[in-house]
Scaffold this active site. Structure first.
Site, PDB file in Angstrom:
ATOM      1  N   LYS A 245     -63.387  39.361  -6.870  1.00 16.18           N
ATOM      2  CA  LYS A 245     -64.859  39.935  -6.513  1.00 16.18           C
ATOM      3  C   LYS A 245     -65.035  40.818  -7.496  1.00 16.18           C
ATOM      4  CE  LYS A 245     -64.992  39.654  -1.531  1.00 16.18           C
ATOM      5  NZ  LYS A 245     -66.021  38.689  -1.292  1.00 16.18           N
ATOM      6  N   ARG A 320     -62.241  31.397   6.345  1.00 15.96           N
ATOM      7  CA  ARG A 320     -62.357  30.265   7.037  1.00 15.96           C
ATOM      8  C   ARG A 320     -61.054  29.798   7.058  1.00 15.96           C
ATOM      9  NH1 ARG A 320     -66.687  27.867   3.151  1.00 15.96           N
ATOM     10  NH2 ARG A 320     -67.622  30.080   3.193  1.00 15.96           N
TER      11      ARG A 320
HETATM   12  N1  BES Z   1     -65.646  38.591   3.350  1.00 15.62           N
HETATM   13  C1  BES Z   1     -66.419  37.694   2.559  1.00 15.62           C
HETATM   14  C2  BES Z   1     -67.608  37.670   3.345  1.00 15.62           C
HETATM   15  C3  BES Z   1     -68.372  39.160   3.248  1.00 15.62           C
HETATM   16  C4  BES Z   1     -69.826  39.220   2.447  1.00 15.62           C
HETATM   17  C5  BES Z   1     -68.396  39.748   4.178  1.00 15.62           C
HETATM   18  C6  BES Z   1     -70.386  40.463   2.426  1.00 15.62           C
HETATM   19  C7  BES Z   1     -69.089  41.156   4.401  1.00 15.62           C
HETATM   20  C8  BES Z   1     -70.187  41.212   3.397  1.00 15.62           C
HETATM   21  C9  BES Z   1     -65.673  36.184   2.487  1.00 15.62           C
HETATM   22  O1  BES Z   1     -64.439  36.194   2.441  1.00 15.62           O
HETATM   23  C10 BES Z   1     -66.465  36.149   1.069  1.00 15.62           C
HETATM   24  O2  BES Z   1     -65.864  36.414   0.183  1.00 15.62           O
HETATM   25  N2  BES Z   1     -67.127  34.885   1.330  1.00 15.62           N
HETATM   26  C11 BES Z   1     -67.727  34.181  -0.092  1.00 15.62           C
HETATM   27  C12 BES Z   1     -67.758  32.886   0.301  1.00 15.62           C
HETATM   28  C13 BES Z   1     -67.958  31.909  -1.124  1.00 15.62           C
HETATM   29  C14 BES Z   1     -67.035  32.168  -2.064  1.00 15.62           C
HETATM   30  C15 BES Z   1     -68.307  30.626  -0.686  1.00 15.62           C
HETATM   31  C16 BES Z   1     -69.127  34.751  -0.143  1.00 15.62           C
HETATM   32  O3  BES Z   1     -69.891  34.756   0.714  1.00 15.62           O
HETATM   33  O4  BES Z   1     -69.529  34.872  -1.208  1.00 15.62           O
HETATM   34 MN    MN Z   2     -63.636  36.318   0.604  1.00  7.43          MN
END
Ligand code: BES
Ligand code: MN
Ligand code: ZN
Length: 465
Positions: A245, A320
């Site tokens: 990230k 997931r």
């Molecule tokens: N933990 C994140 C989701 C999240 C985003 C939680 C903002 C709290 C605040 C999750 O694991 C994630 O990184 N999701 C990605 C999925 C994507 C790679 C398909 C996302 O939502 O960007």
């Molecule tokens: Mn994630």
């Protein structure tokens, strides 16, 4: 904060309520706040009055309750939280709530008081001001007790979720779980998780030096007529993994175990609430998502507990994967219902902001029941669709599915992905990515964890017949 029932109005501050266009139960307040100063009592407004020895209490705090016909239990929570925030602002150590005619709202008033008093000052040299004693005149003992149990569960959840990842590791969550009273708890370590064939969860855990812990808590009382499993996403830190990230998105990713923290809070309350003839399982597949040298990689193919294969399209869609194995595990328990709560997708945040949590599932009645329970619990849940078409974006050329597809409709894509791992059981998924952790204060909640899910899930499992 000590909470008790009292008739003694000799205190620092008496807190009373005022509905719009009505008088209060306090003559001084009516004379000064209402008649002389025109305090209307709009919802959430407060008016502070010095009594100068006219009554034993030093001050009276009048809290606006808004229009009587619009008042309900959710408003009670908010009004009590606002009153307590005001009491802290004026540094009152002791206060007594003397709300007339609202005796049925004792539980919600206590929950609100605790929310108003909450802060996370463990790591500050100078501690925040807190109320020492809060008395309630018109409420029933039983409601006060129940409110206290709910509020303490929320506080536990918020404290755990607010902790840095350095502290709230998978091992720490396991330790907290094993100390909760009245539960039958089993912690599985990496080798045992391997034996359970949780290939998706294990892959996520591989990149971190912190070992994974699979936590299974069980509450059982009487002759269970209903059996429910509650699963919380337990990513103690989500760096994104190899698909790292950017710094700004990673900053608050210690909150990625808010679902797990919620389940710990809920489970902590069961032995005190003692719901009858029910069995409740609390499940957390705890780990970290890190880009260590053993980390799983984009393009890897994982096999989940139910044998389905997953091509890793993006290592940042890790929640997931951990939930997939937890859902298989819960399905195998033979429970009647499964609910998972997870900070799952940024797409859910885009859709609903920090106002509402997204809800999906495989049973319309159960979805409606959960949403309805949230409504009366002071939480806002909103249904998102789970159309078959969302599965198209997860098509893989080399495995049963990919873990991510299109950027668009991401919350629903995650929902249909999870559905692949639920079998023969009613299931609801709650995406709390936007609501579990606030980056700035909102309503009665301060920066940080909101304890989302605790009130709804506790009401849901304790109101089951
Ligand atoms: N933990 C994140 C989701 C999240 C985003 C939680 C903002 C709290 C605040 C999750 O694991 C994630 O990184 N999701 C990605 C999925 C994507 C790679 C398909 C996302 O939502 O960007
Ligand atoms: Mn994630
Ligand atoms: Zn995550």
């Amino acid at each position: 904060m000590e909470i008790k029932i009292t008739q003694d109005l000799d205190t620092e501050v008496i807190v009373i309520g005022k509905f719009e266009n009505e008088n209060t139960n306090q003559e001084l307040a009516n004379t000064y706040a209402v008649e002389k100063d025109g305090f209307e009592g709009k919802f959430g407004e407060t008016y502070l009055l010095h009594t100068y020895g006219k009554i034993p209490a030093d001050k009276i705090l009048v809290v606006g309750l808004g229009k009587r016909e619009q008042f309900n239990n959710v408003k009670m929570t908010e009004a009590a939280a606002k009153a307590v925030k005001k009491l802290r602002q004026i540094k009152a150590k002791k206060a007594v709530f003397n709300f007339d005619g609202l005796s049925e709202f004792g539980k919600e008033a206590v929950i609100g008081a605790y929310i108003g008093d909450y802060s996370f000052d463990k790591y500050k040299s100078e501690k925040d001001f807190h109320i020492e004693n809060l008395g309630f005149v018109n409420f029933a003992e039983k409601d006060i007790e129940e409110g206290k149990i709910f509020a303490e569960a929320m506080n536990l959840t918020r404290n755990i979720a607010n902790e840095p990842a350095e502290y709230a590791t998978p091992a720490k969550l396991a330790e907290i779980a094993s100390h909760l009273e009245g539960l039958d708890t089993k912690i599985y370590d990496r080798d045992e998780i391997k034996k359970m064939d949780m290939g998706a969860y294990l892959a996520v855990a591989r990149g971190s030096a912190e070992p994974p812990k699979f936590i299974h808590m069980k509450y059982s009382n009487g002759n269970p007529k209903k059996r429910i499993a509650l699963i919380g996403k337990g990513l103690c830190f989500d760096s994104g993994g190899m698909d790292l990230k950017p710094a700004s998105s990673m900053l608050t990713m210690r909150d990625d175990m808010s679902g797990a923290a919620c389940i710990l809070g809920v489970m902590s309350a069961l032995n005190k609430l003692k719901p009858q003839d029910i069995e409740i399982h609390g499940i957390v597949a705890a780990c970290e998502n890190m880009p260590g040298q053993n980390a799983y990689k984009p393009g890897d193919i994982l096999t989940a507990k139910n044998g389905k294969t997953i091509e890793v399209d993006n290592t940042d869609a890790e929640g997931r994967l951990t939930l997939a194995d937890a859902l298989c595990y819960a399905s195998e328990l033979g429970v009647d219902e499964v609910i998972d709560i997870a900070t799952l997708t940024g797409a859910c945040v885009v859709a609903l902001g920090s106002v509402a949590s997204g809800v999906m599932g495989n049973d319309d009645k159960m979805i409606k029941d959960v949403i309805e329970t949230a409504k009366v619990s002071g939480e806002k849940y909103w249904e998102l669709p789970m159309f078959e078409e969302y599965k198209d974006s997860l098509k893989s050329d080399i495995a049963d599915m990919k873990n991510t597809g299109s950027r668009y409709g991401g919350a629903s894509a995650a929902g249909v992905f999870l559905k692949e791992f639920v079998s023969n059981v009613k299931w609801v998924h709650i995406d709390v990515a936007g609501t579990a952790f606030l980056e700035k204060p909102k309503g009665i909640f301060i920066y940080g964890s909101t304890g989302i899910g605790v009130r709804t899930l506790l009401n849901y499992v304790t109101e089951q017949k």
